[in-house]
Design a protein around this motif. Structure first.
Motif, mmCIF file in Angstrom:
data_model
loop_
_atom_site.group_PDB
_atom_site.id
_atom_site.type_symbol
_atom_site.label_atom_id
_atom_site.label_comp_id
_atom_site.label_asym_id
_atom_site.label_seq_id
_atom_site.Cartn_x
_atom_site.Cartn_y
_atom_site.Cartn_z
ATOM 1 N N SER A 149 -38.047 34.837 21.070
ATOM 2 C CA SER A 149 -38.377 34.448 22.445
ATOM 3 C C SER A 149 -38.949 35.617 23.225
ATOM 4 C CB SER A 149 -37.136 33.897 23.149
ATOM 5 O OG SER A 149 -36.239 34.943 23.423
ATOM 6 N N LEU A 150 -39.897 35.296 24.111
ATOM 7 C CA LEU A 150 -40.552 36.301 24.947
ATOM 8 C C LEU A 150 -40.278 35.992 26.419
ATOM 9 C CD1 LEU A 150 -44.028 36.410 23.127
ATOM 10 C CD2 LEU A 150 -42.030 37.884 22.741
ATOM 11 N N ASP A 151 -40.537 36.988 27.273
ATOM 12 C CA ASP A 151 -40.240 36.783 28.705
ATOM 13 C C ASP A 151 -41.434 36.199 29.473
ATOM 14 O OD1 ASP A 151 -41.846 39.007 28.557
ATOM 15 O OD2 ASP A 151 -40.724 40.172 30.052
ATOM 16 N N GLY A 152 -42.340 35.563 28.762
ATOM 17 C CA GLY A 152 -43.450 34.842 29.398
ATOM 18 C C GLY A 152 -43.671 33.571 28.610
ATOM 19 N N GLY A 153 -44.891 33.035 28.681
ATOM 20 C CA GLY A 153 -45.163 31.816 27.919
ATOM 21 C C GLY A 153 -46.168 30.956 28.642
ATOM 22 N N MET A 154 -45.933 29.644 28.637
ATOM 23 C CA MET A 154 -46.936 28.716 29.156
ATOM 24 C C MET A 154 -47.216 28.894 30.650
ATOM 25 S SD MET A 154 -44.709 25.221 28.880
ATOM 26 C CE MET A 154 -46.033 24.125 29.364
ATOM 27 N N ASP A 156 -47.866 31.798 32.044
ATOM 28 C CA ASP A 156 -48.940 32.791 32.165
ATOM 29 C C ASP A 156 -50.053 32.564 31.142
ATOM 30 O OD1 ASP A 156 -48.352 34.699 29.715
ATOM 31 O OD2 ASP A 156 -46.422 34.328 30.665
ATOM 32 N N ASN A 157 -49.814 31.755 30.128
ATOM 33 C CA ASN A 157 -50.865 31.389 29.173
ATOM 34 C C ASN A 157 -50.586 29.994 28.625
ATOM 35 O OD1 ASN A 157 -52.812 31.082 27.284
ATOM 36 N ND2 ASN A 157 -52.325 32.921 26.092
ATOM 37 N N ILE A 158 -51.218 29.023 29.253
ATOM 38 C CA ILE A 158 -50.945 27.625 28.852
ATOM 39 C C ILE A 158 -51.879 27.160 27.733
ATOM 40 C CG2 ILE A 158 -52.516 26.457 30.475
ATOM 41 C CD1 ILE A 158 -50.209 24.454 30.968
ATOM 42 N N ARG A 159 -52.833 28.016 27.324
ATOM 43 C CA ARG A 159 -53.855 27.570 26.375
ATOM 44 C C ARG A 159 -53.278 27.090 25.035
ATOM 45 N NH1 ARG A 159 -57.442 30.695 24.573
ATOM 46 N NH2 ARG A 159 -59.120 29.174 24.493
ATOM 47 N N PRO A 160 -52.302 27.801 24.441
ATOM 48 C CA PRO A 160 -51.768 27.283 23.165
ATOM 49 C C PRO A 160 -51.109 25.913 23.337
ATOM 50 C CG PRO A 160 -51.210 29.599 23.435
ATOM 51 C CD PRO A 160 -51.757 29.129 24.758
ATOM 52 N N ALA A 161 -50.362 25.715 24.435
ATOM 53 C CA ALA A 161 -49.682 24.429 24.645
ATOM 54 C C ALA A 161 -50.669 23.336 25.036
ATOM 55 C CB ALA A 161 -48.615 24.580 25.725
ATOM 56 N N LEU A 162 -51.699 23.706 25.795
ATOM 57 C CA LEU A 162 -52.642 22.718 26.322
ATOM 58 C C LEU A 162 -53.619 22.224 25.264
ATOM 59 C CD1 LEU A 162 -53.424 21.388 29.054
ATOM 60 C CD2 LEU A 162 -54.995 23.289 29.430
ATOM 61 N N CYS A 190 -38.906 25.713 29.694
ATOM 62 C CA CYS A 190 -38.086 24.659 29.079
ATOM 63 C C CYS A 190 -38.961 23.521 28.552
ATOM 64 C CB CYS A 190 -37.031 24.154 30.045
ATOM 65 S SG CYS A 190 -37.701 23.318 31.474
ATOM 66 N N GLU A 191 -39.823 23.889 27.609
ATOM 67 C CA GLU A 191 -40.668 22.917 26.909
ATOM 68 C C GLU A 191 -40.676 23.306 25.439
ATOM 69 O OE1 GLU A 191 -42.309 20.365 28.295
ATOM 70 O OE2 GLU A 191 -41.880 20.911 30.375
ATOM 71 N N THR A 192 -40.415 22.355 24.556
ATOM 72 C CA THR A 192 -40.465 22.640 23.121
ATOM 73 C C THR A 192 -41.838 23.161 22.715
ATOM 74 O OG1 THR A 192 -38.915 20.835 22.805
ATOM 75 C CG2 THR A 192 -40.045 21.621 20.835
ATOM 76 N N GLY A 193 -42.874 22.653 23.382
ATOM 77 C CA GLY A 193 -44.246 23.047 23.042
ATOM 78 C C GLY A 193 -44.648 24.402 23.602
ATOM 79 N N ASP A 194 -43.735 25.089 24.265
ATOM 80 C CA ASP A 194 -44.064 26.404 24.831
ATOM 81 C C ASP A 194 -43.985 27.468 23.733
ATOM 82 O OD1 ASP A 194 -44.570 28.561 26.470
ATOM 83 O OD2 ASP A 194 -42.507 28.679 27.216
ATOM 84 N N ILE A 195 -45.002 27.460 22.884
ATOM 85 C CA ILE A 195 -45.118 28.403 21.773
ATOM 86 C C ILE A 195 -46.411 29.190 21.988
ATOM 87 C CG2 ILE A 195 -45.459 28.595 19.254
ATOM 88 C CD1 ILE A 195 -42.667 27.547 20.031
ATOM 89 N N LEU A 196 -46.345 30.504 21.955
ATOM 90 C CA LEU A 196 -47.563 31.293 22.173
ATOM 91 C C LEU A 196 -48.320 31.523 20.868
ATOM 92 C CD1 LEU A 196 -46.478 33.868 24.910
ATOM 93 C CD2 LEU A 196 -48.164 32.044 25.124
#
Ligand SMILES: Cc1ncc(COP(=O)(O)O)c(C=O)c1O
Length: 261
Positions: A149-154, A156-162, A190-196
């Motif tokens: 786990s990282l301290d950022g994610g969708m 600050d960067n929603i492109r992988p999830a979107l 808190c989204e399962t799809g929040d993967i960078l």
């Protein structure tokens, strides 16, 4: 670049010709030029030449009637190197294909060269930005996957999830380590799809290590959000060993600033 999109006038359905005719017939409109945007990022050169060819062919009847095309824009979509295995053409290559096709078409049609406008978008700033994250906890699911786990994610960067955008990642404070393992970098939201980045080989990461994701300068902060009431990170300009903050880290007070009691 395709029929089934919300943007633009389609050549295929005849809508673009209707729109041009309306503009030419209108007393309060002056048609200055033609624009298209094929989509992005486009890693091939051929779509630009094919599109210029098709668009200028579709304009033939209007040129015959004296259309004076002052401006022409083939849009943007010039790709950047997100992945080491998928490098884009150089800007010079895009320029060569666009200008040579444009010249050919104008010469064939016997019309003046229009002013060429381009919309380079991400190719200006995309690779200037590197996102830095701090590692939190690791979850190992034996024989399945290891999530770091990282301290950022969708936020600050929603492109992988979107749209399943792919990125490289490196362990910024362990660049010379050789004890690699395959991990999936998960965001904090808190989204399962929040993967960078999924299944990337990195030095074994511990809590507090730094992960850097290159090519984060475009469509990251611009598409960022305060989802989960999460303040956005600061942005630091780095050049020749100097650094300065060019956008402050958001605070919880900033997030509440517009709320009324
Ligand atoms: C009309 C138009 N031109 C240019 C761009 C820039 O695209 P990119 O940043 O992907 O090059 C966009 C992006 O959506 C666009 O809609």
């Amino acid at each position: 670049g395709t029929l089934d999109v919300k943007f633009g006038f389609s050549i295929e359905t005849g809508e673009s010709s209707i729109a041009i005719k309306q503009a030419l017939d209108s007393s309060n409109l002056t048609l200055q030029g033609i624009h298209f945007h094929l989509g992005s990022p486009i890693f091939e050169l051929e779509p630009y030449s094919a599109a210029i060819d098709t668009v200028f062919d579709s304009l033939k009847p209007f040129f015959r009637q004296g259309l004076d095309l002052k401006k022409f824009s083939p849009g943007g979509g010039f790709a950047i190197g997100y992945l080491q295995q998928q490098l884009p053409p150089s800007i010079g290559d895009y320029a060569k294909v666009i200008t040579s096709m444009l010249k050919n078409k104008c010469d064939d049609l016997g019309i003046n060269y229009p002013e060429l406008i381009i919309e380079p978008g991400r190719s200006i700033v995309g690779r200037a930005g590197v996102a830095i994250y701090t590692v939190g906890v690791t979850k190992v699911i034996p024989n399945v996957r290891t999530y770091v786990s990282l301290d950022g994610g969708m936020g600050d960067n929603i492109r992988p999830a979107l749209y399943e955008a792919k990125y490289e990642a490196v362990a910024a404070n362990k660049m010379s380590n050789t004890d690699f393992e395959t991990v999936t970098l998960a965001g904090k939201y808190c989204e399962t799809g929040d993967i960078l980045v999924k299944d990337v080989s990195l030095p074994i990461l511990d809590s507090g290590d730094l992960v850097a994701i290159p090519a984060s300068g475009a469509y990251c902060i611009a598409l960022s959000s305060n989802y989960n009431m999460n303040p956005r990170p600061e942005i630091v300009m780095v050049s020749d060993g100097d650094s300065r903050i060019i956008r402050k880290r958001e605070t919880y007070q900033d997030l509440m600033a517009l709320d009324l009691s």
